[in-house]
Write a protein that holds these residues in place. Structure first.
Motif, PDB file in Angstrom:
ATOM      1  N   SER A  61     -11.867 -17.652 -12.211  1.00 39.28           N
ATOM      2  CA  SER A  61     -10.891 -17.542 -13.511  1.00 39.28           C
ATOM      3  C   SER A  61     -11.435 -16.220 -14.026  1.00 39.28           C
ATOM      4  O   SER A  61     -10.462 -15.755 -14.845  1.00 39.28           O
ATOM      5  N   LYS A  62     -12.687 -15.666 -14.185  1.00 39.39           N
ATOM      6  CA  LYS A  62     -12.987 -14.475 -14.759  1.00 39.39           C
ATOM      7  C   LYS A  62     -12.156 -13.520 -14.237  1.00 39.39           C
ATOM      8  O   LYS A  62     -11.750 -12.353 -14.809  1.00 39.39           O
ATOM      9  N   TRP A  63     -11.907 -13.455 -12.988  1.00 40.32           N
ATOM     10  CA  TRP A  63     -10.920 -12.382 -12.382  1.00 40.32           C
ATOM     11  C   TRP A  63      -9.721 -12.391 -12.701  1.00 40.32           C
ATOM     12  O   TRP A  63      -8.939 -11.654 -12.973  1.00 40.32           O
ATOM     13  N   LYS A  64      -9.066 -13.848 -12.681  1.00 39.96           N
ATOM     14  CA  LYS A  64      -7.645 -13.969 -12.813  1.00 39.96           C
ATOM     15  C   LYS A  64      -7.128 -13.898 -14.104  1.00 39.96           C
ATOM     16  O   LYS A  64      -6.258 -13.439 -14.436  1.00 39.96           O
ATOM     17  N   THR A  65      -8.236 -13.783 -15.176  1.00 50.86           N
ATOM     18  CA  THR A  65      -8.111 -13.683 -16.600  1.00 50.86           C
ATOM     19  C   THR A  65      -8.348 -12.136 -16.964  1.00 50.86           C
ATOM     20  O   THR A  65      -8.104 -11.889 -18.125  1.00 50.86           O
ATOM     21  N   SER A  66      -8.853 -11.350 -16.044  1.00 53.14           N
ATOM     22  CA  SER A  66      -9.068  -9.916 -16.338  1.00 53.14           C
ATOM     23  C   SER A  66      -7.521  -9.011 -16.383  1.00 53.14           C
ATOM     24  O   SER A  66      -6.764  -9.321 -15.760  1.00 53.14           O
ATOM     25  N   ILE A  67      -7.705  -7.989 -16.776  1.00 57.13           N
ATOM     26  CA  ILE A  67      -6.586  -7.034 -16.814  1.00 57.13           C
ATOM     27  C   ILE A  67      -6.392  -6.667 -15.411  1.00 57.13           C
ATOM     28  O   ILE A  67      -5.178  -6.036 -15.094  1.00 57.13           O
ATOM     29  N   ALA A  77      -6.339  -8.141 -12.622  1.00 52.56           N
ATOM     30  CA  ALA A  77      -5.789  -9.259 -11.533  1.00 52.56           C
ATOM     31  C   ALA A  77      -4.126  -8.928 -11.719  1.00 52.56           C
ATOM     32  O   ALA A  77      -3.785  -9.380 -10.719  1.00 52.56           O
ATOM     33  N   SER A  78      -3.755  -8.379 -12.723  1.00 50.13           N
ATOM     34  CA  SER A  78      -2.367  -8.277 -12.671  1.00 50.13           C
ATOM     35  C   SER A  78      -1.794  -6.915 -12.163  1.00 50.13           C
ATOM     36  O   SER A  78      -0.456  -6.657 -12.314  1.00 50.13           O
ATOM     37  N   ARG A  79      -2.845  -5.984 -12.005  1.00 50.66           N
ATOM     38  CA  ARG A  79      -2.429  -4.530 -11.806  1.00 50.66           C
ATOM     39  C   ARG A  79      -2.084  -4.415 -10.225  1.00 50.66           C
ATOM     40  O   ARG A  79      -2.723  -5.160  -9.473  1.00 50.66           O
ATOM     41  N   THR A  80      -1.371  -3.762  -9.859  1.00 54.91           N
ATOM     42  CA  THR A  80      -0.909  -3.382  -8.589  1.00 54.91           C
ATOM     43  C   THR A  80      -2.352  -3.159  -7.612  1.00 54.91           C
ATOM     44  O   THR A  80      -2.635  -3.762  -6.618  1.00 54.91           O
ATOM     45  N   ALA A 112      -7.484  -7.572  -3.940  1.00 54.13           N
ATOM     46  CA  ALA A 112      -7.960  -9.181  -3.904  1.00 54.13           C
ATOM     47  C   ALA A 112      -7.149  -9.333  -2.386  1.00 54.13           C
ATOM     48  O   ALA A 112      -7.649 -10.230  -1.722  1.00 54.13           O
ATOM     49  N   ASP A 113      -6.060  -8.811  -2.114  1.00 55.29           N
ATOM     50  CA  ASP A 113      -5.416  -9.246  -0.754  1.00 55.29           C
ATOM     51  C   ASP A 113      -6.375  -8.791   0.496  1.00 55.29           C
ATOM     52  O   ASP A 113      -6.336  -9.612   1.322  1.00 55.29           O
ATOM     53  N   LEU A 114      -6.910  -7.419   0.264  1.00 51.58           N
ATOM     54  CA  LEU A 114      -7.641  -7.091   1.462  1.00 51.58           C
ATOM     55  C   LEU A 114      -8.847  -8.103   1.557  1.00 51.58           C
ATOM     56  O   LEU A 114      -9.285  -8.408   2.677  1.00 51.58           O
ATOM     57  N   VAL A 115      -9.550  -8.559   0.651  1.00 48.17           N
ATOM     58  CA  VAL A 115     -10.649  -9.353   0.558  1.00 48.17           C
ATOM     59  C   VAL A 115     -10.309 -10.548   1.335  1.00 48.17           C
ATOM     60  O   VAL A 115     -11.067 -11.226   1.856  1.00 48.17           O
ATOM     61  N   GLY A 116      -9.095 -11.005   0.922  1.00 53.10           N
ATOM     62  CA  GLY A 116      -8.506 -12.314   1.630  1.00 53.10           C
ATOM     63  C   GLY A 116      -8.088 -12.353   2.792  1.00 53.10           C
ATOM     64  O   GLY A 116      -7.445 -13.290   3.370  1.00 53.10           O
ATOM     65  N   ASP A 117      -7.843 -11.005   3.608  1.00 48.16           N
ATOM     66  CA  ASP A 117      -7.149 -10.748   4.704  1.00 48.16           C
ATOM     67  C   ASP A 117      -8.375 -11.079   6.077  1.00 48.16           C
ATOM     68  O   ASP A 117      -9.329 -10.516   5.748  1.00 48.16           O
TER      69      ASP A 117
END
Length: 694
Positions: free
Chosen positions: A407-413, A415-418, A424-429
């Motif tokens: 939640s700390k990441w998702k609520t950070s500024i 998380a919504s930037r390109t 985040a996608d790379l880490v999850g790939d």
């Protein structure tokens, strides 16, 4: 003893206690007086302004009395004579005949060193009050050291020398000696309330302390030189191009007893003149001793040193030309990093590290989830850093995944930037992590060899041949024997090994290493046999000795005689290869010497010692007067040999390739255009790593 000799040696009967006031002290009764003339009257028992010495030996008293009677009105003559000799010595410096700008340290110089203090004697007055005792020549150095600050006790002088050695080793500017902060630091450390305690002045650092250090270092170097006749030695070339565009090189001699710094040279004017470069190297070999040098270890295959290496062994029939093994393995890693899939994985790792380490809020978040750990691993060897950082990322994979899902990441500024979403996608790939694992399998065995070569306190000549084979086998095992995966890596290793790294010395070292030769895995192929024969022809000039070695090799091969006991698995692996030969090769002295000389050589180059080059650059810059140049030459001799001595003493432990004092961010910055290409899976030639030119 002649009267003139007594006059010159007046310093043997008294010592200076105050250079400013010209106060001297009698060695026999400790009485102080002004000037050496009064000291002579005191010693000779001649009535005048000073009382006679009651403890001076009668023969000395008589000689000084006769001296004063025969040389009235000529005080200071001996001082002027000595000073004139000193000036003659300082001028007696020959230019380098081959045209190179060459600056030596004290190891090879025979001319006198200047202390860096005044170049003129004090004026000599009619009564000798200002007649100096201490002159700034090397002959006067030991007396200067004894006379300097006689009011201080020996422990204080020793403290000064310890502090001075710190200045010499680290290369700190001498003006720091005048810092009040340094004085407070010293006093605070020792708990001393004195305002002065053992802090040498900048003049002392350039004067008597420096000359004492030169003398001590010359003894250290002399002891190492004496071992060369037994073990042989390697000349390491440390070359670079400085900010002025000059091609500079330093020469280091390495042997089991330790490395020493010889001197540095500016070869800029001769980089296209192979004959001049050979002449320079011939001079270095001659200085070390042609009979002592086994190999030259170069730092590169390009530039002037590469051109020199191509012809060297044809022109010099008794010395091998080899390449720094660390440099070769770094080249292998660079080539592996250029492979498409590996390059893509490393680039993605850079994007992740750049984003996290480039934004304080994200970095703080990472440290919260990893227990205050970072992702980037700064290394002493820059070529290794991408692979160790990737390995570290794999170890922190779970923490990274949890962080980007929190939640700390998702609520950070971010998380919504390109950019944040992309990372985040790379880490999850999963394909990124699969690729990361493949890179580590291909490269970590090579990284371990780099650590071994750079951290070993024993010569690796007897192991490098087998070690490179083991690296290949380990990589094959990591890829479960799948040829399509490990063969591209093998091809890169073989390309560098066959084309640049391999030497006949490596093959001979493999054969003469008893721990390998007497093992069940030993395999002697034509390459090994040829290497052994090549070494015998080049390193042993007499045919008679070659024939003896050939016969003695039969005893070694069949483990007969003294070799029988040493060939057991326990004994052959218990000692270093060279030590084994000293224990079991005594019955075969020719073969013993041959094997010892080969097995005592290093595979690493000058880069192992990571010397600071700034002092050599200053030393090779024009514009100083001869005295300043000699002081700088002394400093370079002390500075580099202290560094080499310290680093050699630290070898043999667990070599730490990580370096906390290196800022890694520049190497891990990816620009936005490259980032877009990597994210989108595009491949553009402008992002390809460049191969070292051949």
């Amino acid at each position: 003893m002649a009267a003139e000799e007594v006059l010159v040696n007046v310093h043997d009967h008294g010592k200076i206690v105050d250079t400013q006031k010209h106060r001297v002290q009698c060695n026999y009764c400790d009485k102080e007086m002004s000037g050496t003339t009064r000291l002579k009257y005191h010693l000779g028992g001649v009535r005048g302004d000073v009382t006679a010495c009651l403890k001076v030996p009668e023969n000395v008293k008589e000689l000084f009395r006769n001296l004063l009677e025969t040389r009235k009105g000529t005080p200071g003559k001996e001082v002027k004579g000595l000073f004139q000799q000193d000036l003659t010595r300082k001028r007696n410096r020959c230019p380098n005949s081959n045209g190179f700008k060459k600056s030596k340290g004290g190891a090879a110089q025979t001319s006198n060193f200047a202390s860096g203090n005044s170049t003129e004697t004090d004026s000599v007055s009619e009564d000798g009050m200002n007649e100096p005792i201490v002159l700034h020549s090397r002959r006067a150095v030991s007396q200067t050291a004894v006379n300097a600050d006689q009011n201080e006790d020996s422990s204080s002088q020793q403290a000064k020398k310890c502090i001075a050695r710190f200045f010499y080793e680290t290369g700190i500017d001498f003006s720091a000696a005048n810092s009040s902060s340094l004085q407070r630091m010293i006093n605070s450390t020792i708990g001393c309330s004195q305002t002065k305690y053992g802090i040498p002045s900048s003049q002392e650092l350039k004067g008597w302390i420096l000359q004492d250090e030169v003398k001590e270092m010359q003894e250290y170097v002399k002891n190492i030189r004496q071992s060369w006749t037994r073990t042989g030695c390697s000349i390491l070339l440390d070359g670079w191009i400085d900010e002025k565009g000059r091609n500079l090189v330093s020469f280091i001699v390495d042997c089991p007893q330790g490395p020493i710094y010889l001197w540095s040279s500016d070869v800029s004017a001769h980089v296209d003149n192979i004959d001049a470069l050979h002449l320079l190297l011939d001079g270095v070999i001659k200085e070390v001793g042609v009979e002592n040098v086994v190999q030259i270890v170069a730092f590169s295959t390009t530039g002037w040193v590469g051109a020199l290496g191509k012809q060297f062994m044809d022109r010099n029939r008794t010395v091998f030309w080899t390449l720094n093994a660390s440099h070769c393995i770094e080249l292998i890693l660079e080539k592996i990093a250029m492979m498409d899939k590996i390059r893509e994985t490393l680039s993605k790792a850079k994007i992740i590290s750049k984003f996290i380490h480039g934004h304080p809020t994200v970095l703080k978040l990472l440290r919260d989830f990893t227990g205050s750990h970072y992702l980037i691993k700064p290394c002493k060897l820059r070529s290794v850093m991408p692979f160790l950082t990737l390995e570290n990322m794999i170890s922190e994979k779970k923490s990274l995944s949890v962080m980007f899902a929190s939640s700390k990441w998702k609520t950070s500024i971010w998380a919504s930037r390109t950019k944040g979403k992309r990372v985040a996608d790379l880490v999850g790939d999963s394909t990124f992590w699969k690729g990361a694992g493949m890179v580590i399998k291909a490269t970590l065995p090579l990284v371990r060899v780099l650590c071994l070569i750079n951290g070993a306190d024993k010569p690796q000549m007897g192991y490098i041949y087998e070690t490179m084979d083991q690296v290949k086998e380990t990589i094959k095992e990591e890829f479960k024997g799948k040829e399509s995966q490990y063969m591209p890596i093998w091809e890169v290793i073989d390309e560098i090994w066959d084309g640049q790294l391999h030497s006949a010395l490596h093959a001979a070292g493999y054969y003469l290493n008893p721990s390998l030769f007497y093992s069940t895995d030993f395999h002697s192929d034509p390459e090994v046999a040829f290497g052994l024969l090549c070494c015998m022809v080049r390193l042993v000039l007499e045919q008679r000795i070659q024939d003896l070695i050939s016969r003695q090799l039969e005893e070694y091969r069949n483990s007969r005689g003294a070799f029988s006991e040493g060939s057991t698995a326990k004994q052959s692996s218990k000692f270093s290869p060279a030590s084994w030969w000293s224990l079991y090769g005594g019955q075969y002295p020719e073969l013993q010497q041959f094997a010892t000389r080969i097995l005592s050589q290093t595979c690493a180059g000058a880069s192992k010692y990571r010397l600071n080059r700034s002092l050599a650059e200053k030393l090779l810059t024009n514009g100083r007067n001869p005295l300043e140049q000699q002081v700088l030459s002394d400093l370079a001799f002390i500075h580099y040999n202290l560094q080499l001595q310290q680093q050699h003493s630290e070898l043999g432990g667990n070599y730490e390739i990580l370096a906390e004092d290196i800022d890694p961010m520049d190497d891990w910055i990816v620009d936005d255009t490259e980032e877009e290409a990597i994210i989108n899976g595009e491949r553009s030639s402008q992002f390809e790593a460049k191969e070292e030119p051949k």
